[in-house]
Design a protein around this motif. Structure first.
Motif, PDB file in Angstrom:
ATOM      1  N   TYR A 455       1.151  -1.120  -0.053  1.00  0.00           N
ATOM      2  CA  TYR A 455       0.099   0.081  -0.328  1.00  0.00           C
ATOM      3  C   TYR A 455       0.999   1.499  -0.111  1.00  0.00           C
ATOM      4  N   GLY A 456       2.153   1.608  -0.906  1.00  0.00           N
ATOM      5  CA  GLY A 456       2.872   2.426  -0.565  1.00  0.00           C
ATOM      6  C   GLY A 456       4.167   3.011   0.078  1.00  0.00           C
ATOM      7  N   LEU A 457       4.050   2.014   0.999  1.00  0.00           N
ATOM      8  CA  LEU A 457       4.961   2.565   2.309  1.00  0.00           C
ATOM      9  C   LEU A 457       4.057   2.750   3.132  1.00  0.00           C
ATOM     10  N   ALA A 458       3.064   2.328   3.419  1.00  0.00           N
ATOM     11  CA  ALA A 458       1.466   3.096   4.154  1.00  0.00           C
ATOM     12  C   ALA A 458       2.521   2.715   5.482  1.00  0.00           C
ATOM     13  N   MET A 459       1.935   3.920   6.500  1.00  0.00           N
ATOM     14  CA  MET A 459       2.729   4.294   7.813  1.00  0.00           C
ATOM     15  C   MET A 459       1.927   3.309   8.495  1.00  0.00           C
ATOM     16  N   VAL A 460       2.803   2.338   9.902  1.00  0.00           N
ATOM     17  CA  VAL A 460       2.337   1.430  10.511  1.00  0.00           C
ATOM     18  C   VAL A 460       1.789   2.376  11.910  1.00  0.00           C
ATOM     19  N   SER A 461       0.110   1.680  12.344  1.00  0.00           N
ATOM     20  CA  SER A 461       0.210   2.690  13.424  1.00  0.00           C
ATOM     21  C   SER A 461       0.483   1.170  14.783  1.00  0.00           C
ATOM     22  N   LEU A 462       1.425   1.354  15.353  1.00  0.00           N
ATOM     23  CA  LEU A 462       1.413   0.015  16.177  1.00  0.00           C
ATOM     24  C   LEU A 462       0.985   0.162  17.791  1.00  0.00           C
ATOM     25  N   GLU A 463       0.224  -0.951  18.131  1.00  0.00           N
ATOM     26  CA  GLU A 463      -0.047  -0.662  19.532  1.00  0.00           C
ATOM     27  C   GLU A 463       0.882  -1.016  20.558  1.00  0.00           C
ATOM     28  N   VAL A 464       1.860  -0.479  20.493  1.00  0.00           N
ATOM     29  CA  VAL A 464       3.053  -0.799  22.166  1.00  0.00           C
ATOM     30  C   VAL A 464       3.067  -1.248  23.024  1.00  0.00           C
ATOM     31  N   ASN A 465       1.745  -0.834  23.882  1.00  0.00           N
ATOM     32  CA  ASN A 465       1.957  -1.680  25.179  1.00  0.00           C
ATOM     33  C   ASN A 465       2.019  -2.781  25.384  1.00  0.00           C
ATOM     34  N   LYS A 466       1.799  -3.655  24.052  1.00  0.00           N
ATOM     35  CA  LYS A 466       2.181  -4.990  23.925  1.00  0.00           C
ATOM     36  C   LYS A 466       3.127  -5.283  22.965  1.00  0.00           C
ATOM     37  N   GLY A 467       3.581  -4.606  21.780  1.00  0.00           N
ATOM     38  CA  GLY A 467       4.402  -5.181  20.775  1.00  0.00           C
ATOM     39  C   GLY A 467       5.814  -3.941  20.743  1.00  0.00           C
ATOM     40  N   MET A 468       6.344  -3.813  21.509  1.00  0.00           N
ATOM     41  CA  MET A 468       7.744  -3.789  21.412  1.00  0.00           C
ATOM     42  C   MET A 468       8.873  -4.738  20.318  1.00  0.00           C
ATOM     43  N   ASP A 469       8.542  -5.936  20.459  1.00  0.00           N
ATOM     44  CA  ASP A 469       9.515  -6.598  19.285  1.00  0.00           C
ATOM     45  C   ASP A 469       9.176  -6.053  17.782  1.00  0.00           C
ATOM     46  N   ILE A 470       8.077  -6.752  17.519  1.00  0.00           N
ATOM     47  CA  ILE A 470       7.109  -5.866  16.413  1.00  0.00           C
ATOM     48  C   ILE A 470       7.839  -4.583  16.157  1.00  0.00           C
ATOM     49  N   LEU A 471       7.623  -3.295  16.875  1.00  0.00           N
ATOM     50  CA  LEU A 471       8.053  -2.548  16.695  1.00  0.00           C
ATOM     51  C   LEU A 471       9.538  -2.416  15.954  1.00  0.00           C
ATOM     52  N   ARG A 472      10.799  -3.613  16.743  1.00  0.00           N
ATOM     53  CA  ARG A 472      11.976  -2.982  16.322  1.00  0.00           C
ATOM     54  C   ARG A 472      12.408  -4.534  15.557  1.00  0.00           C
ATOM     55  N   LEU A 473      11.538  -5.070  14.521  1.00  0.00           N
ATOM     56  CA  LEU A 473      11.692  -5.405  13.146  1.00  0.00           C
ATOM     57  C   LEU A 473      11.381  -4.492  12.732  1.00  0.00           C
ATOM     58  N   LEU A 474       9.839  -3.695  12.932  1.00  0.00           N
ATOM     59  CA  LEU A 474       9.448  -3.094  11.853  1.00  0.00           C
ATOM     60  C   LEU A 474      10.530  -2.094  11.914  1.00  0.00           C
ATOM     61  N   GLN A 475      11.155  -1.506  12.442  1.00  0.00           N
ATOM     62  CA  GLN A 475      12.302  -0.537  12.453  1.00  0.00           C
ATOM     63  C   GLN A 475      12.922  -0.876  11.206  1.00  0.00           C
ATOM     64  N   THR A 476      14.010  -2.429  11.413  1.00  0.00           N
ATOM     65  CA  THR A 476      15.124  -3.063  10.997  1.00  0.00           C
ATOM     66  C   THR A 476      14.923  -2.771   9.507  1.00  0.00           C
ATOM     67  N   ALA A 477      13.569  -3.295   9.032  1.00  0.00           N
ATOM     68  CA  ALA A 477      12.851  -3.376   8.168  1.00  0.00           C
ATOM     69  C   ALA A 477      12.837  -1.921   7.396  1.00  0.00           C
ATOM     70  N   GLY A 478      12.670  -0.563   7.736  1.00  0.00           N
ATOM     71  CA  GLY A 478      12.686   0.590   7.642  1.00  0.00           C
ATOM     72  C   GLY A 478      10.862   1.187   7.096  1.00  0.00           C
ATOM     73  N   ILE A 479      10.041   0.515   7.772  1.00  0.00           N
ATOM     74  CA  ILE A 479       8.545   0.395   7.831  1.00  0.00           C
ATOM     75  C   ILE A 479       8.513   1.800   8.475  1.00  0.00           C
ATOM     76  N   PRO A 480       7.550   3.103   7.641  1.00  0.00           N
ATOM     77  CA  PRO A 480       7.432   3.972   8.652  1.00  0.00           C
ATOM     78  C   PRO A 480       6.819   3.674   9.498  1.00  0.00           C
ATOM     79  N   ILE A 481       6.546   4.333  11.287  1.00  0.00           N
ATOM     80  CA  ILE A 481       5.413   3.682  12.432  1.00  0.00           C
ATOM     81  C   ILE A 481       4.373   5.085  12.673  1.00  0.00           C
ATOM     82  N   TYR A 482       4.208   5.012  13.267  1.00  0.00           N
ATOM     83  CA  TYR A 482       3.129   6.101  13.697  1.00  0.00           C
ATOM     84  C   TYR A 482       3.799   6.922  14.715  1.00  0.00           C
ATOM     85  N   LYS A 483       4.271   8.066  15.176  1.00  0.00           N
ATOM     86  CA  LYS A 483       5.096   8.610  16.097  1.00  0.00           C
ATOM     87  C   LYS A 483       3.491   9.706  17.227  1.00  0.00           C
TER      88      LYS A 483
END
Length: 596
Positions: A455-483
């Motif tokens: 979807y065009g390198l769409a921003m990911v809105s990740l719920e981080v109360n319980k997804g910190m491992d997923i956050l690190r993997l997405l950051q490594t892959a260069g995926i834009p993360i909602y701030k």
């Protein structure tokens, strides 16, 4: 069929008949047998010869018609309060067991009601004056048997093994919408266990309940059921499925005793006219309510329903659609959810896989057999804005067990003006990871990354109360993360942090309220039946907390609410065009054709 016509037709069929003729009719008609050969106790606990009401007559008509057509009898009844539905349903299956030897099972919501059903079956046998010639024989507790080979076993839906095993020819299931709703005990699991035990071509199953909630086995089966007239038309057209449920319903105003006993006087009529509500006007215009019915309805709302019209709708539904919207205390607008659900049932979507090619681009490969791990309602379109949302499972311990938590991953498209059709398109859930997905964090991150890229390198809105491992993997892959920019009490200033996080109860309530408003106002379009089922089961409990009902989940509810909250940050999709690049040795090439 109108209530007056079916009652009049039944009364006319009995008029002037001899005892022998009535006996012959009662052999095949539960309604005639009920009216002529048994006694019951009425609402005042007095022994009476019953007069079948409109709902009971419709149930008997469905049974008699399907029996004459030599098809499997499957009847599902939705009833108002104190309509005699369970009484007559029990009578139908008792009557059926007197006609022929059967092995039957009856299941109610709780043990006490199951015992009452057994008592009713025994009572019919004691007061029945029809000459069946069958004697009751001794049998173990919680069952009753006759010397013609008929035996009834009674169980409760509180038993997780209710209905498991055995071979039967008849089943009666009472107050199905009130059956327990837990991981190990619920209506769908119990019905899935007991219905296959009804073997043979002449089996009977009757399920009945008040419309407790717009979810569960009773509600789902009701939506797929047909009326008796539709069933007959199907067979006349040569459409003869192996098993079809016929639905039977009667509104509160179709019952003769749901009205003021004494005529409403002119002075009160004038007062009612001056104070008519919109619902009352609709009832008068659409259904022909008379003044005695309006007066009765007002009195019941005041004396029985604490002045709450919604409670009256729950106890005394007026139609077979809105009755499902009255049960429980849903957090979201069930009317709007039902509209989306009806559209979703007729909508199509693609299933398939997202594959990362050698050039690192992601392509969608559809499959036609319904497999695949991605559902797509709308592929990416140039110029529209998309966001990926992810609500991860708690942790590995939450993805095992009887009814584990799941990961919810979806793609949402922001609202836009459709210039081609000159209309406003609401925000829409356009794709999702096939539910329920209970993979590990690295698997979740992989799906999220591929959806973002497609979807065009769409921003990911990740719920981080319980997804910190997923956050690190997405950051490594260069995926834009909602701030977000929360205030940090530790350093006393606003800071920038990755991911979406609900800090406290107030933030959670605001998130849910925002999504509830979007549903209510028609600002979102969801054709995802799995998510819509969760929306319907998201309730406000007795403490005022909005949460999933017992036995239900809210993975999609939270993920979709986060999507709505963060959708303003969605990225615009732009078609990526590969730039032409000359080979490194292009400068050494020679023109041998003379065409360059």
């Amino acid at each position: 069929m109108e209530a007056d016509s079916i009652s009049e037709r039944f009364a006319e069929s009995l008029r002037g008949k001899t005892a022998d003729e009535l006996q012959l009719m009662a052999l095949t008609s539960p309604a005639v047998h009920f009216a002529c050969f048994v006694t019951i106790r009425d609402k005042n606990n007095e022994v009476i010869i019953p007069v079948p009401n409109v709902l009971q007559l419709r149930m008997s008509e469905a049974y008699e018609t399907m029996w004459a057509m030599k098809v499997k009898i499957r009847i599902i009844a939705t009833k108002p309060r104190r309509a005699g539905c369970s009484t007559f349903g029990t009578h139908i299956v008792y009557h059926h067991g007197m006609r022929r030897p059967i092995e039957g099972i009856a299941i109610s919501d709780v043990k006490e009601h199951s015992t009452e059903m057994l008592d009713k079956i025994k009572a019919y046998s004691r007061v029945d004056s029809f000459p069946w010639g069958h004697a009751v024989i001794k049998d173990p507790n919680q069952s009753i048997a006759w010397d013609n080979g008929t035996k009834w076993t009674v169980d409760s839906a509180e038993n997780p093994d209710a209905g498991v095993g055995g071979t039967r020819q008849c089943g009666f299931f009472s107050e199905v919408s009130k059956w327990p709703q837990t991981a190990t005990r619920n209506d769908k699991k119990t019905m899935a266990a007991v219905l296959p035990s009804l073997s043979g071509s002449e089996t009977v199953a009757i399920a009945e309940s008040t419309p407790e909630r717009a979810a569960g086995w009773q509600y789902t089966t009701w939506q797929e059921a047909v009326t008796l007239d539709q069933f007959i038309a199907m067979h006349e057209a040569g459409i003869c499925p192996e098993e079809v449920w016929v639905k039977v319903f009667a509104a509160w105003f179709e019952f003769a005793d749901n009205r003021r006993a004494n005529p409403v006087q002119e002075a009160e009529i004038d007062q009612i006219r001056r104070t008519l509500t919109e619902r009352e006007r609709n009832g008068i215009e659409k259904y022909g309510w008379d003044w005695e019915q309006v007066a009765w309805r007002r009195e019941i709302i005041k004396s029985v329903c604490n002045g709450d019209e919604k409670i009256f709708d729950f106890y005394y539904p007026e139609d077979e659609v809105s009755c499902w919207l009255a049960g429980g205390t849903p957090r979201f607008d069930l009317g709007r959810i039902t509209e989306m659900e009806n559209i979703a049932r007729g909508a199509t979507f693609d299933t398939g896989y997202l594959v990362t090619q050698d050039n690192t681009k992601v392509s969608f490969q559809p499959v036609r057999d319904g497999s695949g791990d991605i559902y797509v309602w709308e592929p990416p379109k140039t110029g529209l804005r998309y966001i990926v949302t992810c609500d991860p499972a708690e942790d590995i311990t939450q993805t095992i067990g009887m009814d584990p938590d799941a990961n919810s991953v979806s793609v949402w498209r922001a609202a836009y003006h459709d210039q081609l059709h000159d209309r406003w398109r609401p925000a829409k859930k356009v794709a999702r990871l096939r539910p329920p997905f209970r993979g590990l964090g690295e698997d979740v991150a992989g799906h999220v990354a591929r959806l973002s890229k497609w979807y065009g390198l769409a921003m990911v809105s990740l719920e981080v109360n319980k997804g910190m491992d997923i956050l690190r993997l997405l950051q490594t892959a260069g995926i834009p993360i909602y701030k977000r920019r929360p205030f940090s009490p530790r350093i006393g200033q606003v800071v920038e942090q990755y991911g979406f996080k609900m800090g406290d109860k107030e933030e959670r309530n605001a998130l849910i309220e925002g999504f509830a408003s979007a549903i209510r106002n028609g600002d979102v379009e969801v054709l995802d039946l799995h998510a819509l089922a969760e929306y319907k089961m998201f309730i406000v409990n007795h403490k005022g907390r909005a949460e999933a009902a017992p036995g239900a989940h809210d993975d999609d509810v939270i993920a979709d609410a986060i999507a709505w909250e963060t959708l303003p940050s969605a990225h615009e999709f732009k078609m990526m065009v590969a730039k032409h690049v000359d080979p490194p040795d292009r400068h050494t090439w020679r023109n041998v054709t003379g065409k360059w």
